[in-house]
Motif scaffolding. Structure first.
Motif, PDB file in Angstrom:
ATOM      1  N   SER A 138      20.520  64.210   7.326  1.00 24.50           N
ATOM      2  CA  SER A 138      21.501  63.537   6.971  1.00 24.50           C
ATOM      3  C   SER A 138      22.937  64.073   6.152  1.00 24.50           C
ATOM      4  CB  SER A 138      21.605  61.963   7.208  1.00 24.50           C
ATOM      5  OG  SER A 138      22.798  61.686   6.371  1.00 24.50           O
TER       6      SER A 138
ATOM      7  N   ASP B 185      24.745  63.311   3.994  1.00 19.42           N
ATOM      8  CA  ASP B 185      24.628  62.144   3.275  1.00 19.42           C
ATOM      9  C   ASP B 185      23.494  62.353   2.054  1.00 19.42           C
ATOM     10  OD1 ASP B 185      24.877  60.145   1.148  1.00 19.42           O
ATOM     11  OD2 ASP B 185      25.429  58.772   2.808  1.00 19.42           O
TER      12      ASP B 185
ATOM     13  N   VAL C 279      22.901  60.760  -0.115  1.00 16.75           N
ATOM     14  CA  VAL C 279      21.776  58.909  -0.533  1.00 16.75           C
ATOM     15  C   VAL C 279      21.257  58.831   0.889  1.00 16.75           C
ATOM     16  CG1 VAL C 279      22.275  57.277  -1.415  1.00 16.75           C
ATOM     17  CG2 VAL C 279      24.300  58.286  -2.018  1.00 16.75           C
ATOM     18  N   GLN C 280      21.453  58.968   2.207  1.00 18.15           N
ATOM     19  CA  GLN C 280      21.143  58.724   2.800  1.00 18.15           C
ATOM     20  C   GLN C 280      19.797  59.316   2.713  1.00 18.15           C
ATOM     21  OE1 GLN C 280      21.872  56.778   4.625  1.00 18.15           O
ATOM     22  NE2 GLN C 280      19.903  56.644   6.416  1.00 18.15           N
ATOM     23  N   ASN C 281      19.830  60.907   2.260  1.00 18.45           N
ATOM     24  CA  ASN C 281      18.440  61.280   2.136  1.00 18.45           C
ATOM     25  C   ASN C 281      17.172  60.657   2.024  1.00 18.45           C
ATOM     26  OD1 ASN C 281      18.952  63.163   4.446  1.00 18.45           O
ATOM     27  ND2 ASN C 281      20.560  64.408   3.520  1.00 18.45           N
TER      28      ASN C 281
ATOM     29  N   ARG D  27      17.278  57.910   0.431  1.00 19.72           N
ATOM     30  CA  ARG D  27      16.649  57.168   0.767  1.00 19.72           C
ATOM     31  C   ARG D  27      15.413  56.786   2.193  1.00 19.72           C
ATOM     32  NH1 ARG D  27      20.233  51.960   3.895  1.00 19.72           N
ATOM     33  NH2 ARG D  27      18.799  51.021   3.955  1.00 19.72           N
ATOM     34  N   ILE D  28      15.510  57.932   3.008  1.00 16.04           N
ATOM     35  CA  ILE D  28      14.783  58.201   3.845  1.00 16.04           C
ATOM     36  C   ILE D  28      13.367  58.848   3.189  1.00 16.04           C
ATOM     37  CG2 ILE D  28      14.625  59.941   5.740  1.00 16.04           C
ATOM     38  CD1 ILE D  28      17.223  59.599   6.838  1.00 16.04           C
TER      39      ILE D  28
ATOM     40  N   GLU E  83      14.042  48.050   5.610  1.00 19.70           N
ATOM     41  CA  GLU E  83      14.986  48.716   4.317  1.00 19.70           C
ATOM     42  C   GLU E  83      16.194  48.974   5.503  1.00 19.70           C
ATOM     43  OE1 GLU E  83      14.262  50.760   2.267  1.00 19.70           O
ATOM     44  OE2 GLU E  83      12.517  50.474   2.557  1.00 19.70           O
ATOM     45  N   PHE E  84      16.779  48.204   6.746  1.00 20.07           N
ATOM     46  CA  PHE E  84      18.071  47.436   7.002  1.00 20.07           C
ATOM     47  C   PHE E  84      18.160  46.933   6.817  1.00 20.07           C
ATOM     48  CE2 PHE E  84      15.664  51.731   9.176  1.00 20.07           C
ATOM     49  CZ  PHE E  84      16.917  52.847   9.563  1.00 20.07           C
TER      50      PHE E  84
END
Length: 348
Positions: A176, A178, A180-182, A184-185, A331-332
């Motif tokens: 991603s 992003d 922040v998204q990375n 999180r993953i 996580e969602f």
């Protein structure tokens, strides 16, 4: 249509489609999942070697992975050799076990007052027609060959996964744009790796201890193929609940065929039951704790579902796969309530 109801319908259709794909693609997916779990064991063993006081700091990282891979390879080869040798012994001894089976049926008939009809000759013919141990042994040999072929495929997958492992971080960083998204993953992957790795490492330790205790008991009682049955009991320890029952039933039934007297195996059944009880109620909770944070009822349901989808391999894979699904759902925001329901104490 209500938005929540529509989402529920979509989720149900998606679950059915995924289940159908998992069922028809089991021959492809099962070796892949097993290879990932073997990779977890290799990584966990390598980290354990790295923490050893003397050997850990003295050896480079690649030797830690090399030694752990070699140890697993030797264990698989030893497992295959012992299994083939045990099946060969079983084939040679099949006539003796079959005669013992006929004798047990006859004594059972006397116990329940069956003395005239059906005649002993009828009972003997029926048993020989329905339960041909030599045929069963030959089929077992074919199953062993098929399992060894599957292990070869798993080993090939593990080699390529080890080669690809160095590029995982770079791939995760490009999933991603992003950051922040990375992050999180990466955190989810780290969480899954840590918890599944810890679960498999501790479960393997408990299985080895259980197998050793079973081997000692079988040798003390003079049961043949003690090493083979110890390996079977150790492997069955990976199957929740059902594995405990089968870990007692299989060796006891075999001992009954060997000795031909139910009184001779009562002590064996009691000793194996005590060992399984201590493992399931003392060692397992003490070492495992709530490492996967899964509800016992969810574990039982997952065992049923994955066994229906993938058969025996699904029984071994049920807990790790369900744990991974639960951690991803947590996580969602939309799926987090499902993860809460799957958890042991409502904490995810």
């Amino acid at each position: 249509m209500n938005e929540k109801f529509r989402a529920l319908v979509y989720a149900t259709v998606f679950a059915v489609v995924v289940g159908w794909v998992l069922y028809i693609a089991q021959d492809i997916l099962v070796p892949i999942v097993f290879s990932v779990l073997v990779l977890y064991v290799i990584i966990g063993t390598a980290r354990f070697l790295a923490r050893l006081p003397v050997i850990g700091p003295a050896l480079p990282v690649y030797l830690h992975y090399g030694l752990s891979t070699l140890a697993i390879l030797v264990a698989l080869i030893l497992l295959g050799w012992l299994t083939m040798n045990s099946v060969d012994t079983l084939v040679k001894q099949a006539p003796h076990y079959q005669a013992q089976l006929v004798g047990l049926v006859q004594r059972g008939g006397l116990l329940f007052g069956v003395q005239s009809e059906p005649s002993w000759e009828t009972i003997r013919g029926y048993v020989l027609a329905q339960v041909n141990l030599q045929t069963l042994a030959t089929m077992s040999l074919r199953w062993v060959v098929a399992i060894l072929a599957s292990l070869s495929v798993v080993g090939l997958y593990v080699v390529f996964l080890m080669i690809e492992r160095g590029n995982v971080d770079a791939k995760l960083a490009r999933l991603s744009p992003d950051p922040v998204q990375n992050a999180r993953i990466r955190q989810v992957m780290t969480d899954i790796n840590g918890r599944i790795g810890a679960y498999l490492a501790l479960k393997t330790l408990l299985s080895v201890l259980l197998g050793l205790a079973t081997w000692v008991i079988l040798k003390l009682f003079g049961v043949e193929l003690a090493v083979f049955w110890a390996l079977v009991v150790g492997l069955l320890n990976y199957v929740p609940y059902v594995g405990t029952v089968l870990g007692v039933a299989f060796p006891v039934l075999f001992a009954l065929l060997q000795f031909g007297d139910i009184r001779a195996v009562l002590g064996l059944a009691a000793a194996l039951s005590v060992v399984q009880f201590l493992n399931g109620n003392l060692l397992d909770p003490y070492l495992m704790g709530s490492s996967l944070n899964m509800s016992p009822f969810v574990i039982l349901v997952s065992l049923t579902v994955w066994s229906a989808l993938w058969g025996i391999p699904g029984a071994f894979l049920a807990v790790p796969i369900t744990a991974c699904i639960m951690m991803i759902l947590a996580e969602f925001s939309g799926s987090r309530p499902i993860a809460v329901l799957l958890s042991q104490k409502g904490e995810v």
